[in-house]
Design a protein around this motif. Structure first.
Motif, short mmCIF file in Angstrom:
data_model
loop_
_atom_site.label_atom_id
_atom_site.label_comp_id
_atom_site.label_asym_id
_atom_site.label_seq_id
_atom_site.Cartn_x
_atom_site.Cartn_y
_atom_site.Cartn_z
N ARG B 203 0.83 -1.21 0.00
CA ARG B 203 0.00 0.00 0.00
C ARG B 203 0.86 1.25 0.00
O ARG B 203 0.44 2.29 -0.49
CB ARG B 203 -0.94 -0.02 1.21
CG ARG B 203 -1.97 -1.15 1.08
CD ARG B 203 -2.84 -1.25 2.30
NE ARG B 203 -2.06 -1.58 3.49
CZ ARG B 203 -2.59 -1.88 4.66
NH1 ARG B 203 -3.89 -1.89 4.80
NH2 ARG B 203 -1.83 -2.17 5.69
N GLU B 206 1.71 1.73 -3.57
CA GLU B 206 0.54 2.33 -4.23
C GLU B 206 0.44 3.82 -3.90
O GLU B 206 0.15 4.65 -4.76
CB GLU B 206 -0.75 1.64 -3.75
CG GLU B 206 -0.98 0.31 -4.40
CD GLU B 206 -2.28 -0.33 -3.92
OE1 GLU B 206 -2.63 -1.38 -4.46
OE2 GLU B 206 -2.94 0.21 -3.00
N ALA B 207 0.71 4.14 -2.63
CA ALA B 207 0.63 5.55 -2.22
C ALA B 207 1.65 6.37 -3.00
O ALA B 207 1.36 7.49 -3.42
CB ALA B 207 0.86 5.68 -0.72
N GLY B 209 2.69 5.76 -5.98
CA GLY B 209 2.12 5.92 -7.32
C GLY B 209 1.03 6.99 -7.33
O GLY B 209 0.96 7.81 -8.24
#
Ligand SMILES: Nc1ncnc2c1ncn2[C@@H]1O[C@H](COP(=O)(O)OP(=O)(O)OP(=O)(O)O)[C@@H](O)[C@H]1O
Ligand SMILES: [Mg+2]
Lengths: 386, 305
Positions: B203, B206-207, B209
């Motif tokens: 995550r 993802e953060a 990104g």
């Protein structure tokens, strides 16, 4: 409050649709499970939009598709005129405040906040970071690591880290979920203030109906991957369209009835021998069986034989089975002759003492507050605590 | 015996601040182990390094605090020491690149094959280290197809350019020794790297990104820094034993690829020159400890979570 016309999209038509977020037929299927089903919605630019629904209804999945972290199975996502359905996440003018904050543990607070700006090649971030930390009141904590901060502080860092990028849309995935009630209320006001101040589009996911109602301009109630109803908080509360919305947003009494038909701008319903009426624009069923709905605080109660304040449709022959005093109001359970228990919330105006358990009572409500729902739905849908 | 005071206080039993000795007892087995298998051998090694160099098995050895042993040993074997450090560094660097890719793939891309791949990483341990190294001798043999391929793609030429091979062969070259070290110590690199990468919360990636970091930038700014503990542990676990290794060089190298481990071994077992062997061991140990300290400080582990 305006009574919106019969359309699924609540936002009033506006001239500039420049940066509205539009989801069309958005669907996400996993191997065996459809998490989001043909979702259609428009979030007007600059709105505080709340996506409300029970756990597992597809809220996070929807946000992740908007952020680009999940690829939709079908449908499209537009931001203004550009189609961003398959745009890479790092190229979207969208930022997320994650459900778990996802702060970078190896960077201090200032570097966390500067992260987005630096990736976009902004050279001097100091000034902006300082302003942002001031906005979330963390100036003195700039050089701490996330692990050294409290949950509420981390939440504000996550907010600052996303906000500093001035995204066209800010996605907030239950950012207040981990906070205690008091901090939560404080942060709700704070968020609302920041949103008003910076004027960005906020899409706020929550399963707390009170939070959605106090903060949002528009609420979309989601259930099982579809949007049940969308509109202003008052509209959703006063005129729910489904039993799920009626129960999930506040509480409702739903009484089974036979719809007798339309009479002018009223719809007549026969409930347990009495005839009640519902304004046509609040009737979401036209014939056959229906659920007659009335909010507990709209029900008036009086001891049998005593006059009711402002009577409307009256039903007699109930008796009180439970009374609880909650300070500002008294909550009664009233057993009706057909066995159903109705909830009645009465404001403690002091006009009359509490009615003890066992008292024979009549109940009544103003017809303009009633609503009528299709009987094919489960009357228990959306009741919390399941 | 209860005193008047004790009785007088009454109420709930008074909590006396008493030294809790449990912790010390728990240290005991480890401390004994260290004493037995580290301190005592180290003492005898240190003593050996100070033997009179004129001693022999026949005449016996005396600790004469002959400090010149160190200078002499260092001077005589400086080439081997330098070579050991160089080969170990090259092997560690190669292990880091190969191991990182492998560990990354296992941690993030392997899906349900994850456990199988981890078993495969440690599978070589099921056969003897010596046997496996010997089999490389066959693989790299002059008449083998590996050499043919290496010649065809001009690998052998390239290796000669950087002085890692001589002639058109692979066996008995520095390249073979480094390759052997890389092969033998790769699991020691992969496992700590995997353990670190496995802990990196996807995550967070993802953060990154979401905050405008392309996958490459996200890797450099988030994944790599968060895996630094694994990088540090892996390089230490590879570099330290590789520096002292004496097997790869003897099986896969030639007389010009001698590493200091092999020299020490032959001094101890063949030439019975305990003084020089001991001094050389101590020198190697000091160099490694110094290098590790500099490295760990540079890698800035205290910055990491
Ligand atoms: N990778 C996946 N594979 C299969 N099903 C998934 C996957 N991710 C989510 N789901 C399912 O999709 C549904 C919606 O998940 P989602 O995370 O969007 O829920 P949510 O509304 O955010 O719930 P919560 O309020 O608990 O956060 C859930 O029933 C979940 O089990
Ligand atoms: Mg969620």
């Amino acid at each position: 409050m305006s009574n919106a016309p019969e359309s699924t999209v609540s936002a009033p038509p506006r001239a500039e649709a420049a940066h509205d977020l539009r989801l069309q037929g958005l669907t996400k299927e996993y191997a065996t499970f459809t998490a989001v089903k043909a979702l259609d919605l428009v979030v007007p630019q600059g709105q505080f939009f709340a996506l409300l629904g029970p756990s597992g209804c597809g809220k996070t999945t929807t946000l992740r598709m908007v952020a680009g972290l999940e690829t939709p199975t079908s449908g499209s996502i537009h931001l203004g005129d550009s189609d961003i359905t398959y745009e890479k996440p790092y190229k979207r003018p969208v930022n997320t405040v994650f459900q778990n904050y996802a702060l970078f543990p190896h960077l201090d607070i200032a570097k966390n906040v500067a992260f987005g700006l630096e990736r976009r090649g902004v050279k001097n971030t100091k000034q902006q970071v300082a302003e942002m930390l001031e906005l979330v009141e963390l100036t003195s904590q700039a050089h701490k690591k996330p692990a050294q901060m409290s949950g509420g502080q981390q939440q504000r860092v996550a907010l600052a880290r996303a906000l500093i990028n001035q995204p066209e849309v800010l996605l907030l995935d239950e950012p207040l979920g981990a906070l205690d009630l008091k901090l939560r209320r404080g942060m709700q006001l704070e968020l609302k203030r920041i949103q008003t101040e910076v004027g960005l589009t906020f899409v706020h996911v929550t399963h707390d109906q009170e939070e959605a109602m106090t903060m949002a301009d528009t609420i979309a109630v989601m259930n099982g991957g579809v949007i049940e109803q969308m509109g202003a908080p008052t509209e959703l509360y006063e005129n729910p369209r489904t039993t799920f919305v009626a129960n999930f947003l506040g509480q409702s009494n739903l009484i089974a009835g036979d719809i007798e038909g339309r009479d002018g701008d009223q719809v007549k319903v026969r409930v347990q021998g009495a005839v009640a009426s519902v304004p046509a624009d609040r009737a979401h069923a036209e014939s056959g069986q229906g659920w007659l709905g009335i909010r507990p605080e709209k029900v008036l109660i009086a001891e049998t034989g005593h006059p009711i304040d402002a009577p409307g449709d009256v039903i007699t022959g109930g008796f009180v089975t439970d009374v609880s005093f909650v300070g500002v109001s008294t909550q009664y359970q009233v057993r009706m002759p057909w066995g159903q228990e109705l909830m009645v919330f009465e404001q403690n105006t002091g006009a009359r003492g509490m009615l003890p358990v066992g008292t024979k009572v009549d109940v009544s409500w103003r017809p303009e507050f009633a609503f009528l729902l299709d009987a094919s739905q489960d009357a228990m849908a959306g009741i919390e605590g399941d | 015996m209860a005193t008047v005071d004790d009785v007088a206080t009454g109420g709930p039993p008074e909590h006396r601040p008493r030294r809790n000795l449990t912790g010390y007892w728990l240290i005991l087995p480890g401390a004994l182990w260290l004493l037995l298998f580290f301190v005592i051998p180290f003492y005898s090694l240190l003593a050996a390094s100070l033997f009179d160099p004129d001693g022999s098995v026949l005449t016996g050895y005396d600790v004469t605090f002959h400090v010149q042993n160190f200078g002499n040993a260092f001077w005589d074997y400086k080439e081997q020491i330098g070579r050991s450090l160089l080969y170990a560094a090259l092997a560690t660097a190669t292990c880091l690149v190969l191991g990182y890719v492998l560990a990354y793939a296992i941690a993030f891309k392997a899906g349900r094959w994850k456990n199988l791949m981890l078993v495969l990483v440690i599978a070589p341990f099921f056969t003897s280290f010596l046997l496996r190294t010997l089999s490389w001798k066959l693989i790299l043999a002059d008449d083998g197809w590996v050499v043919d391929v290496a010649q065809a793609i001009h690998l052998t030429d390239a290796l000669q350019l950087v002085n890692l091979a001589d002639g058109d062969r692979l066996l008995a070259t520095p390249f073979a020794v480094i390759a052997g070290l890389t092969y033998n110590f790769l699991p020691f690199m992969v496992l700590p790297l995997y353990a670190s990468l496995e802990k990196v919360d996807v995550r967070l990636i993802e953060a990154a990104g979401d905050l405008y970091a392309s996958p490459a930038r996200g890797f450099l700014k988030v994944t790599l820094p968060l895996s630094m503990p694994g990088v540090v542990a892996g390089t230490l676990l590879t570099f330290i034993p590789a520096t002292g290794d004496y097997v790869n060089d003897q099986l896969l190298g030639n007389t010009n690829t001698r590493m200091v481990g092999a020299s020490i071994q032959s001094l101890f077992t063949k030439e019975n020159d305990y003084a020089t062997a001991g001094a050389l061991s101590v020198i190697l140990m000091v160099i490694i400890v110094a290098a590790v300290m500099v490295y760990v400080r540079k890698a800035g582990t205290e910055e990491l979570v």
